[in-house]
Enzyme design. Structure first.
Site, PDB file in Angstrom:
ATOM      1  N   SER A 109       0.008   5.218  -8.294  1.00 27.09           N
ATOM      2  CA  SER A 109      -1.324   5.831  -8.087  1.00 27.09           C
ATOM      3  C   SER A 109      -1.952   6.012  -9.574  1.00 27.09           C
ATOM      4  O   SER A 109      -1.197   6.371 -10.329  1.00 27.09           O
ATOM      5  CB  SER A 109      -1.012   7.378  -7.552  1.00 27.09           C
ATOM      6  OG  SER A 109      -2.260   8.235  -7.685  1.00 27.09           O
ATOM      7  N   TYR A 139      -9.238   4.035  -8.121  1.00 25.31           N
ATOM      8  CA  TYR A 139     -10.768   4.322  -7.856  1.00 25.31           C
ATOM      9  C   TYR A 139     -11.322   3.649  -8.913  1.00 25.31           C
ATOM     10  O   TYR A 139     -11.301   4.013 -10.031  1.00 25.31           O
ATOM     11  CB  TYR A 139     -10.906   5.939  -7.865  1.00 25.31           C
ATOM     12  CG  TYR A 139      -9.906   6.648  -6.743  1.00 25.31           C
ATOM     13  CD1 TYR A 139     -10.245   6.552  -5.323  1.00 25.31           C
ATOM     14  CD2 TYR A 139      -8.829   7.332  -7.253  1.00 25.31           C
ATOM     15  CE1 TYR A 139      -9.483   7.341  -4.488  1.00 25.31           C
ATOM     16  CE2 TYR A 139      -7.785   8.040  -6.381  1.00 25.31           C
ATOM     17  CZ  TYR A 139      -8.320   7.865  -4.966  1.00 25.31           C
ATOM     18  OH  TYR A 139      -7.400   8.715  -3.942  1.00 25.31           O
ATOM     19  N   THR A 165      -9.042   1.668  -3.922  1.00 25.06           N
ATOM     20  CA  THR A 165      -9.114   2.836  -2.825  1.00 25.06           C
ATOM     21  C   THR A 165     -10.769   3.044  -2.770  1.00 25.06           C
ATOM     22  O   THR A 165     -11.501   3.398  -3.633  1.00 25.06           O
ATOM     23  CB  THR A 165      -8.395   4.150  -3.063  1.00 25.06           C
ATOM     24  OG1 THR A 165      -7.173   3.808  -3.215  1.00 25.06           O
ATOM     25  CG2 THR A 165      -8.586   4.989  -1.974  1.00 25.06           C
ATOM     26  N   LYS A 233      -8.271  -0.657  -0.090  1.00 28.88           N
ATOM     27  CA  LYS A 233      -7.305   0.321   0.608  1.00 28.88           C
ATOM     28  C   LYS A 233      -8.649   1.140   1.295  1.00 28.88           C
ATOM     29  O   LYS A 233      -9.235   1.707   0.296  1.00 28.88           O
ATOM     30  CB  LYS A 233      -6.466   0.868  -0.021  1.00 28.88           C
ATOM     31  CG  LYS A 233      -5.900   2.116   0.400  1.00 28.88           C
ATOM     32  CD  LYS A 233      -4.539   2.977  -0.356  1.00 28.88           C
ATOM     33  CE  LYS A 233      -3.818   3.877   0.182  1.00 28.88           C
ATOM     34  NZ  LYS A 233      -4.364   5.118   0.064  1.00 28.88           N
ATOM     35  N   HIS A 257      -6.047   7.122   4.642  1.00 27.30           N
ATOM     36  CA  HIS A 257      -5.567   8.026   3.758  1.00 27.30           C
ATOM     37  C   HIS A 257      -4.761   9.018   3.982  1.00 27.30           C
ATOM     38  O   HIS A 257      -4.632  10.320   3.715  1.00 27.30           O
ATOM     39  CB  HIS A 257      -7.028   8.407   3.017  1.00 27.30           C
ATOM     40  CG  HIS A 257      -6.826   8.897   1.466  1.00 27.30           C
ATOM     41  ND1 HIS A 257      -7.645   7.939   0.574  1.00 27.30           N
ATOM     42  CD2 HIS A 257      -5.990   9.434   0.741  1.00 27.30           C
ATOM     43  CE1 HIS A 257      -7.123   8.332  -0.769  1.00 27.30           C
ATOM     44  NE2 HIS A 257      -6.418   9.352  -0.698  1.00 27.30           N
ATOM     45  N   GLY A 289      -0.131   5.229   7.400  1.00 25.64           N
ATOM     46  CA  GLY A 289      -0.682   6.203   8.313  1.00 25.64           C
ATOM     47  C   GLY A 289       0.313   6.380   9.141  1.00 25.64           C
ATOM     48  O   GLY A 289       0.397   5.641  10.356  1.00 25.64           O
ATOM     49  N   VAL A 291       3.614   6.116   9.670  1.00 22.52           N
ATOM     50  CA  VAL A 291       4.933   5.535   9.964  1.00 22.52           C
ATOM     51  C   VAL A 291       6.006   6.250   9.406  1.00 22.52           C
ATOM     52  O   VAL A 291       6.205   6.788   8.288  1.00 22.52           O
ATOM     53  CB  VAL A 291       4.989   4.338   8.914  1.00 22.52           C
ATOM     54  CG1 VAL A 291       6.095   3.461   9.015  1.00 22.52           C
ATOM     55  CG2 VAL A 291       3.582   3.443   9.285  1.00 22.52           C
ATOM     56  N   ARG A 292       6.729   6.392  10.492  1.00 28.74           N
ATOM     57  CA  ARG A 292       7.894   7.603  10.324  1.00 28.74           C
ATOM     58  C   ARG A 292       9.421   7.027  11.038  1.00 28.74           C
ATOM     59  O   ARG A 292      10.402   7.684  10.627  1.00 28.74           O
ATOM     60  CB  ARG A 292       7.749   8.706  10.861  1.00 28.74           C
ATOM     61  CG  ARG A 292       6.484   9.749  10.395  1.00 28.74           C
ATOM     62  CD  ARG A 292       6.536  10.132   8.875  1.00 28.74           C
ATOM     63  NE  ARG A 292       5.357  10.862   8.517  1.00 28.74           N
ATOM     64  CZ  ARG A 292       4.370  10.253   7.708  1.00 28.74           C
ATOM     65  NH1 ARG A 292       4.616   8.855   7.536  1.00 28.74           N
ATOM     66  NH2 ARG A 292       3.488  10.885   7.487  1.00 28.74           N
ATOM     67  N   GLY A 311       3.578   6.921   2.820  1.00 34.82           N
ATOM     68  CA  GLY A 311       3.172   8.202   1.830  1.00 34.82           C
ATOM     69  C   GLY A 311       4.020   9.311   1.740  1.00 34.82           C
ATOM     70  O   GLY A 311       4.930   9.236   0.919  1.00 34.82           O
TER      71      GLY A 311
END
Ligand SMILES: Cc1cc2nc3c(=O)[nH]c(=O)nc-3n(C[C@H](O)[C@H](O)[C@H](O)COP(=O)(O)O)c2cc1C
Ligand SMILES: O=C(O)C(=O)c1ccccc1
Length: 365
Positions: A109, A139, A165, A233, A257, A289, A291-292, A311
């Site tokens: 990041s 950014y 992003t 992104k 996000h 987003g 994903v587990r 994330g």
């Protein structure tokens, strides 16, 4: 007391909730406004079913994939998340070592609490034979010279791709943070990539300008100022996906996000087919987003994603047990991915096709 068994990403979230200051837990866990999209990302995966094939698998399955010349041991990567030192004193250093040891890409990041050069050095202590698999998220800044200075910094540190992003003309509003009064890093932590970027900047969070006046021209300027692959992104509208390809981007990371920007946008996995149709195979489309589980990864790949990002699970691993915790999260997802492939009758991640995924059958939610 029996030690907790750490079998799932949810176990790591539980451990992180216990380990973290509740204000920081809320910062990571939270989403924008009513958190409709935050929940939708999970619910959408839950609504999709897998329809496996039989009598056609293999004992040893191929999980590896190469994207933008980066070899990955599996098509799973670390989406960029800010402020790792809130979760663990070693912060991004621990995360980078875990990612390198697992052979997956870490997207650093722009708002990391360790400088990208130090993150790269940490990754290099693990992978000696190949360059560290780091990409850099940024950014676009309204002043193109600032963007350029950042890109130079990330490039010199050895980052292999840029992830821009574009879903943040203004910052999303998290009512949890407002209620908790969380709006800055504690003393002793800073956005180290912004410190001394061009002069004597302190590396404060406020140096990250979000601007509603950014345009495709800013992106074009970046595209022409770097030889690195550029991914966007946060593109959600298929028309913007088409425009992005026309403007020469090398890939898309389909992302809302993690439900942290505009609330009530659709779940990413629900948008994936439309975005893939718009892109028509011209560039790879990655997704993050919600994903587990290994089944989530297989569903996204079968629908056509080139790779998926996680994330929050990374931050949960980090908060629970530093480098080992992140490594454990990655390895448990690798195990689930491989097990799901076996149960689907797939020989590997390249053997996944759309007809493995069906809309939910009634009663199977
Ligand atoms: C604590 C936190 C910080 C984040 N920071 C950034 C960031 O600095 N830049 C960015 O592009 N996305 C950021 N994101 C979004 C993630 O890159 C990613 O899109 C999202 O977390 C994926 O959803 P998941 O958490 O459900 O896996 C952040 C997300 C979280 C949870
Ligand atoms: O928290 C976030 O989701 C995020 O993207 C961000 C952006 C700027 C600074 C810190 C975090």
């Amino acid at each position: 007391m029996r030690a907790r068994m750490m079998l799932t990403t949810a176990d790591f979230e539980d451990a992180a909730r216990e380990a973290l200051d509740p204000v920081y837990y809320d910062y990571v866990a939270g989403g924008a406004r009513d958190e409709v999209t935050l929940r939708a990302n999970r619910e959408a995966f839950g609504r999709l079913n897998l329809l496996p094939r039989i009598l056609r698998g293999r004992d040893k399955r191929d999980l590896d994939r190469t994207l933008f010349d980066c070899p990955m041991s599996m098509p799973l990567l670390l989406s960029p998340t800010a402020f790792h030192r809130l979760a663990h004193p070693e912060g991004e250093l621990a995360t980078a070592r875990a990612a390198a040891a697992a052979g997956v890409v870490m997207i650093v990041s722009m708002a990391s609490t360790v400088a990208v050069e130090d993150i790269a050095a940490a990754a290099r202590t693990v992978t000696t034979e190949r360059p560290p698999a780091l990409w850099f998220q940024l950014y676009l800044q309204p002043d193109p010279d600032v963007t350029e200075a950042l890109v130079e910094r990330a490039t010199a540190a050895g980052c292999a791709a840029l992830v821009v992003t574009v879903d943040s003309p203004v910052l999303g509003l998290h009512e949890r943070n407002k209620r908790n009064g969380f709006d800055d890093l504690p003393t002793g932590m800073a956005c180290e990539n912004l410190r001394n970027l061009r002069g004597g900047e302190p590396g404060s969070v406020r140096q990250i300008a979000m601007s509603a006046e950014l345009s495709w021209e800013h992106l074009d300027r970046l595209r022409h100022s770097t030889r690195l692959p550029v991914l966007l992104k946060g593109v959600l509208h298929p028309e913007d996906a088409r425009l992005a390809v026309e403007h020469g981007v090398d890939g898309l990371l389909l992302s809302n996000h993690g439900g942290r920007q505009l609330d009530t946008v659709p779940a990413t996995v629900d948008l994936l087919p439309e975005i893939l149709d718009a892109v028509a195979g011209r560039v790879p489309v990655l997704l993050d987003g919600g994903v587990r589980r290994g089944t989530d990864i297989v569903k996204a790949l079968a629908l056509g994603a080139a790779a998926v990002g996680i994330g929050r699970p990374v931050v949960w691993g980090l908060a629970a047990d530093g480098e080992d915790g992140v490594r454990a999260v990655l390895e448990l997802l690798r195990g689930e991915l491989d097990h799901t492939l076996a149960l689907c009758g797939a020989t590997g991640v390249d053997d996944l096709v759309r007809d493995l995924v069906r809309p939910g059958f009634p009663g199977l939610r």
